[in-house]
Design an enzyme around this catalytic site. Structure first.
Site, PDB file in Angstrom:
ATOM      1  N   THR A 148       0.666   3.499   4.692  1.00 17.69           N
ATOM      2  CA  THR A 148       0.674   2.164   4.097  1.00 17.69           C
ATOM      3  C   THR A 148       1.387   2.099   2.754  1.00 17.69           C
ATOM      4  OG1 THR A 148      -1.422   2.472   2.925  1.00 17.69           O
ATOM      5  CG2 THR A 148      -1.550   1.666   5.191  1.00 17.69           C
ATOM      6  N   ASP A 149       1.679   0.881   2.367  1.00 22.88           N
ATOM      7  CA  ASP A 149       2.204   0.632   1.024  1.00 22.88           C
ATOM      8  C   ASP A 149       1.024   0.410   0.075  1.00 22.88           C
ATOM      9  OD1 ASP A 149       1.299  -1.994   1.446  1.00 22.88           O
ATOM     10  OD2 ASP A 149       3.296  -2.776   1.844  1.00 22.88           O
ATOM     11  N   ALA A 150       1.304   0.033  -1.145  1.00 23.19           N
ATOM     12  CA  ALA A 150       0.253  -0.145  -2.148  1.00 23.19           C
ATOM     13  C   ALA A 150      -0.724  -1.257  -1.786  1.00 23.19           C
ATOM     14  CB  ALA A 150       0.876  -0.435  -3.517  1.00 23.19           C
TER      15      ALA A 150
END
Length: 158
Positions: A30-32
């Protein structure tokens, strides 16, 4: 949104040509914001293809040494419909669309519950392990893979 705590069941349905595997999403995917990064879907597709080949008794690790060939991605298309998120249990599926002498095309999808998140079409080429030039698929591989062709033409969903 409720997150499943147990993986969805793996499905193998030779009659309809569907093969699926469960995949859990992790921080590394995932991203942030906790949304699965777009390139990770390609990893999920690859994992499904590898498990499908193993299910067929085709070990990718020994494909080159035993049969003298490899499968490589020649091209792919992917469409994203909805995002997967951290801790989702996903079902990654595969259906064979075309089997030729030195190539195959598979349709793949990533779903969460009954929601389709991404769909793709992957064109794989069979190449000689030495030199990576196009090579005919060995007959025993082609027979195993062709057994997964659907009895009727595929619709848009794999």
């Amino acid at each position: 949104m409720r997150r499943e705590t147990a993986p969805p069941a793996a499905v193998v349905d030779v009659g309809d040509g569907l093969f699926t595997i469960p995949v859990r999403t992790y921080f590394q995917d995932t991203d942030a914001g906790g949304v699965v990064y777009h390139a990770r879907y390609l990893d999920f597709f690859e994992r499904c293809r590898m498990e499908w080949l193993r299910h067929l008794g085709i070990e990718c690790r020994t494909l080159a040494s035993k049969d003298g060939v490899l499968f490589i991605v020649r091209s792919l298309e992917i469409e994203y419909a909805k995002p997967a998120r951290l801790d989702d249990w996903l079902v990654v599926g595969l259906r064979v669309e075309v089997v030729g002498g030195a190539q195959m095309v598979v349709r793949q999808q990533v779903a969460r519950d009954d929601e389709i998140l991404a769909t793709g079409r992957v064109h794989l080429a069979c190449v000689a392990a030495e030199g990576l030039r196009p090579a005919r698929m060995p007959a025993h591989l082609r027979e195993r893979i062709s057994a997964w062709l659907p009895s009727e033409p595929l619709t848009e969903r794999p």
